[in-house]
Scaffold this motif. Structure first.
Motif, PDB file in Angstrom:
ATOM      1  N   ARG A  63      51.907   3.504  -1.108  1.00 40.98           N
ATOM      2  CA  ARG A  63      51.277   2.967  -2.318  1.00 40.98           C
ATOM      3  C   ARG A  63      52.156   3.149  -3.543  1.00 40.98           C
ATOM      4  N   ALA A  64      52.785   4.318  -3.676  1.00 38.22           N
ATOM      5  CA  ALA A  64      53.607   4.576  -4.856  1.00 38.22           C
ATOM      6  C   ALA A  64      54.744   3.565  -4.959  1.00 38.22           C
ATOM      7  N   ARG A  65      55.351   3.230  -3.826  1.00 40.38           N
ATOM      8  CA  ARG A  65      56.443   2.257  -3.849  1.00 40.38           C
ATOM      9  C   ARG A  65      55.942   0.881  -4.272  1.00 40.38           C
ATOM     10  N   LEU A  66      54.806   0.463  -3.736  1.00 37.26           N
ATOM     11  CA  LEU A  66      54.240  -0.826  -4.112  1.00 37.26           C
ATOM     12  C   LEU A  66      53.884  -0.864  -5.588  1.00 37.26           C
ATOM     13  N   ASP A  67      53.303   0.227  -6.096  1.00 31.27           N
ATOM     14  CA  ASP A  67      52.950   0.289  -7.516  1.00 31.27           C
ATOM     15  C   ASP A  67      54.200   0.221  -8.395  1.00 31.27           C
ATOM     16  N   ARG A  68      55.260   0.910  -7.979  1.00 29.37           N
ATOM     17  CA  ARG A  68      56.494   0.870  -8.772  1.00 29.37           C
ATOM     18  C   ARG A  68      57.102  -0.532  -8.752  1.00 29.37           C
ATOM     19  N   ALA A  69      57.098  -1.147  -7.583  1.00 32.07           N
ATOM     20  CA  ALA A  69      57.703  -2.479  -7.469  1.00 32.07           C
ATOM     21  C   ALA A  69      56.975  -3.512  -8.330  1.00 32.07           C
ATOM     22  N   THR A  70      55.673  -3.334  -8.514  1.00 28.07           N
ATOM     23  CA  THR A  70      54.874  -4.329  -9.235  1.00 28.07           C
ATOM     24  C   THR A  70      54.357  -3.802 -10.564  1.00 28.07           C
ATOM     25  N   PRO A 126      35.964   9.251  -2.251  1.00 30.50           N
ATOM     26  CA  PRO A 126      36.592  10.274  -3.090  1.00 30.50           C
ATOM     27  C   PRO A 126      37.840   9.779  -3.815  1.00 30.50           C
ATOM     28  N   ALA A 127      38.578   8.845  -3.192  1.00 32.77           N
ATOM     29  CA  ALA A 127      39.798   8.344  -3.831  1.00 32.77           C
ATOM     30  C   ALA A 127      39.506   7.635  -5.138  1.00 32.77           C
ATOM     31  N   ALA A 128      38.276   7.166  -5.323  1.00 34.10           N
ATOM     32  CA  ALA A 128      37.929   6.456  -6.556  1.00 34.10           C
ATOM     33  C   ALA A 128      38.103   7.333  -7.782  1.00 34.10           C
ATOM     34  N   ASP A 129      37.884   8.627  -7.646  1.00 38.65           N
ATOM     35  CA  ASP A 129      37.945   9.521  -8.802  1.00 38.65           C
ATOM     36  C   ASP A 129      39.362   9.737  -9.307  1.00 38.65           C
ATOM     37  N   ASP A 130      40.356   9.358  -8.536  1.00 37.17           N
ATOM     38  CA  ASP A 130      41.750   9.487  -8.961  1.00 37.17           C
ATOM     39  C   ASP A 130      42.310   8.194  -9.526  1.00 37.17           C
ATOM     40  N   LEU A 131      41.468   7.178  -9.635  1.00 39.03           N
ATOM     41  CA  LEU A 131      41.905   5.884 -10.139  1.00 39.03           C
ATOM     42  C   LEU A 131      41.481   5.701 -11.593  1.00 39.03           C
ATOM     43  N   SER A 132      42.360   5.075 -12.368  1.00 45.18           N
ATOM     44  CA  SER A 132      42.088   4.809 -13.782  1.00 45.18           C
ATOM     45  C   SER A 132      41.972   3.303 -14.012  1.00 45.18           C
ATOM     46  N   ILE A 133      41.416   2.940 -15.152  1.00 42.15           N
ATOM     47  CA  ILE A 133      41.338   1.537 -15.521  1.00 42.15           C
ATOM     48  C   ILE A 133      42.756   0.941 -15.503  1.00 42.15           C
ATOM     49  N   GLY A 134      42.905  -0.188 -14.855  1.00 44.17           N
ATOM     50  CA  GLY A 134      44.198  -0.856 -14.768  1.00 44.17           C
ATOM     51  C   GLY A 134      44.993  -0.535 -13.522  1.00 44.17           C
ATOM     52  N   ASP A 135      44.628   0.535 -12.804  1.00 44.84           N
ATOM     53  CA  ASP A 135      45.331   0.854 -11.554  1.00 44.84           C
ATOM     54  C   ASP A 135      45.089  -0.241 -10.521  1.00 44.84           C
ATOM     55  N   LYS A 136      46.018  -0.351  -9.596  1.00 49.58           N
ATOM     56  CA  LYS A 136      45.900  -1.345  -8.532  1.00 49.58           C
ATOM     57  C   LYS A 136      45.301  -0.721  -7.279  1.00 49.58           C
ATOM     58  N   VAL A 137      44.384  -1.447  -6.651  1.00 52.31           N
ATOM     59  CA  VAL A 137      43.902  -1.116  -5.316  1.00 52.31           C
ATOM     60  C   VAL A 137      44.444  -2.188  -4.380  1.00 52.31           C
ATOM     61  N   TRP A 138      45.093  -1.758  -3.302  1.00 49.85           N
ATOM     62  CA  TRP A 138      45.749  -2.674  -2.368  1.00 49.85           C
ATOM     63  C   TRP A 138      44.844  -2.967  -1.186  1.00 49.85           C
ATOM     64  N   PHE A 139      44.787  -4.240  -0.802  1.00 50.57           N
ATOM     65  CA  PHE A 139      43.918  -4.712   0.274  1.00 50.57           C
ATOM     66  C   PHE A 139      44.746  -5.430   1.335  1.00 50.57           C
ATOM     67  N   ARG A 140      44.192  -5.468   2.537  1.00 54.26           N
ATOM     68  CA  ARG A 140      44.693  -6.324   3.604  1.00 54.26           C
ATOM     69  C   ARG A 140      43.629  -7.367   3.929  1.00 54.26           C
ATOM     70  N   HIS A 141      44.055  -8.610   4.041  1.00 58.09           N
ATOM     71  CA  HIS A 141      43.125  -9.668   4.428  1.00 58.09           C
ATOM     72  C   HIS A 141      42.826  -9.543   5.919  1.00 58.09           C
ATOM     73  N   ALA A 142      41.655 -10.047   6.332  1.00 59.96           N
ATOM     74  CA  ALA A 142      41.301  -9.993   7.748  1.00 59.96           C
ATOM     75  C   ALA A 142      42.180 -10.915   8.580  1.00 59.96           C
ATOM     76  N   LYS A 143      42.537 -12.088   8.011  1.00 57.40           N
ATOM     77  CA  LYS A 143      43.388 -13.042   8.720  1.00 57.40           C
ATOM     78  C   LYS A 143      44.667 -13.251   7.923  1.00 57.40           C
ATOM     79  N   ALA A 144      45.559 -14.077   8.438  1.00 52.12           N
ATOM     80  CA  ALA A 144      46.905 -14.150   7.865  1.00 52.12           C
ATOM     81  C   ALA A 144      46.995 -15.157   6.725  1.00 52.12           C
ATOM     82  N   GLY A 160      62.255  -2.976  -0.729  1.00 52.09           N
ATOM     83  CA  GLY A 160      62.339  -1.616  -1.252  1.00 52.09           C
ATOM     84  C   GLY A 160      61.379  -1.418  -2.398  1.00 52.09           C
ATOM     85  N   GLU A 161      61.893  -1.064  -3.557  1.00 48.02           N
ATOM     86  CA  GLU A 161      61.055  -0.819  -4.731  1.00 48.02           C
ATOM     87  C   GLU A 161      61.207  -1.918  -5.774  1.00 48.02           C
ATOM     88  N   ARG A 162      61.633  -3.108  -5.353  1.00 46.00           N
ATOM     89  CA  ARG A 162      61.856  -4.199  -6.293  1.00 46.00           C
ATOM     90  C   ARG A 162      61.206  -5.487  -5.811  1.00 46.00           C
TER      91      ARG A 162
END
Length: 397
Positions: A8-15, A346-364, A379-381
């Motif tokens: 997650r940290a890498r994805l957040d940094r890249a975007t 529980p992970a919700a309590d570590d999230l702030s306004i504007g943070d990203k939550v990453w999802f996977r779609h059920a299909k492609a 990588g990170e870009r």
């Protein structure tokens, strides 16, 4: 092997410079998935299923990989667009009633050479002839019904082609060969009940065992019937290709001598429905992020959007899954919302306004119908931005 799409940290940094909602494709995971598919195909070429990709740049990237050749398309309008865009070998996998498309196909020699049309009924040939605006021969592929039939009442498999027996295929093959304006060049058979159904259902060992037994029986029956069908049709026409398989059955279908090429697409992105197979494990490559916009209380956040269900029989498995951070789940009474989606855990309590939550779609590929572009991450870009079909103004279905 662990791939960084789970970081997650890498994805957040890249975007970090981009606002969500957004979609990404991790190129290292995408390429690793392509290599895995090619290895499982045992040297037979893989035709890329465009419905599972829906992004021209990523179709082109897949076709640059060793072991990939040709596109398996889903509408005639899409097929013609891809052919005009420089894709030289497009197999339309579903019958069409697009009169304007057939008029264009029959009047343009370059399109007629690049596009092959699948049929399973003489009435579909009539529809092509009724729409003709030229004399170009239409390349035809017949589709074999792959379903396993257990007695008169029980059928396992999708309701697709009515052509189940070799004799039925031969009858239509003769009709095509004897009819001016058509050339029979191929046969396809998509075993969705094997390729698209996971055989390792978490928490259900008995059900998983039953699926494996049924799929094993279906593979054996289909291999024998497909071989007989191919032999019979080859006595009528000199086929250029016999297409079969899907992401979940590539290695099994590749072992059949009668099959000359495979089809796969979902295995490049690896959506959630492809997590539970005993025969392979892919790497999630396509993800989307939604922004946290509310914190209604302890253990809950609300993200913008999220109501992106997949097609198929209605059920919880058709919803996207909260992926990163780990430990988030839908509210049982709200699910994935049209405009906003509450997420619990529980992970919700570590999230702030504007943070990203990453999802996977059920299909492609259906993910691409929700976003105009995908950010291509290495990588990170973010190294490039690729328009989806939707971003190019092409909503074919």
């Amino acid at each position: 092997m662990s791939y960084p799409s789970t970081d997650r940290a890498r994805l957040d940094r890249a975007t970090a410079h981009l606002d969500a909602p957004l979609a990404v494709v991790d190129l290292k995971a995408f390429d690793a998935n392509a290599r895995s598919l090619a290895q499982r195909a045992r040297g037979k070429p893989i035709r890329v299923a465009s419905k599972s990709v829906r992004c021209r740049a990523l179709l082109e990237r897949a076709l640059r990989q060793d072991g990939f050749a040709g596109v398996l398309s889903f509408t005639l309008a899409e097929s013609l667009w891809l052919a005009r865009s420089g894709f030289p070998d497009v197999l339309l996998a579903y019958p069409s009633a697009d009169r304007a498309g057939y008029a264009a196909l029959t009047s343009d020699p370059e399109l007629a050479a690049a596009v092959t049309v699948t049929v399973d009924d003489p009435a579909q040939l009539d529809a092509i002839d009724a729409a003709r605006d030229g004399t170009e021969q239409v390349r035809i592929c017949l589709e074999l019904d792959t379903s396993l039939r257990l007695g008169r009442a029980l059928r396992v498999g999708a309701l697709r082609s009515p052509l189940h027996d070799p004799d039925q295929l031969v009858a239509l093959a003769r009709t095509v060969v004897d009819r001016p304006g058509f050339r029979l060049v191929g046969l396809m058979a998509y075993e969705g009940h094997i390729a698209g159904v996971g055989d390792a259902v978490p928490g259900h060992p008995v059900r998983s065992r039953a699926i494996r037994l049924l799929q094993g029986a279906a593979r054996r029956e289909l291999a024998a019937r497909r071989a007989a069908a191919v032999r019979a049709v080859r006595r009528v026409a000199d086929l250029e290709f016999v297409n079969g398989g899907g992401t979940g059955s590539v290695q099994h279908t590749a072992a059949e001598d009668a099959v000359t090429e495979l089809a796969a697409g979902s295995g490049l992105y690896v959506p959630r429905l492809f997590d539970h197979y005993t025969s392979f494990r892919g790497h999630p490559a396509a993800l989307f992020a939604l922004p946290v916009v509310r914190r209604p209380g302890v253990g809950v956040v609300t993200v913008l959007g999220g109501g992106y269900p997949a097609s198929g029989a209605v059920g919880a498995d058709r919803l996207p899954s909260p992926y990163l951070p780990r430990g988030l789940r839908y509210h049982p009474l709200e699910g994935a919302g049209e405009v906003q989606t509450p997420l619990l855990g529980p992970a919700a309590d570590d999230l702030s306004i504007g943070d990203k939550v990453w999802f996977r779609h059920a299909k492609a590929g259906e993910l691409c119908e929700r976003f105009d572009a995908v950010q291509l991450i290495d990588g990170e870009r973010v190294v490039d931005v690729a328009p989806t079909y939707r971003g190019e103004g092409k909503t074919f279905l």
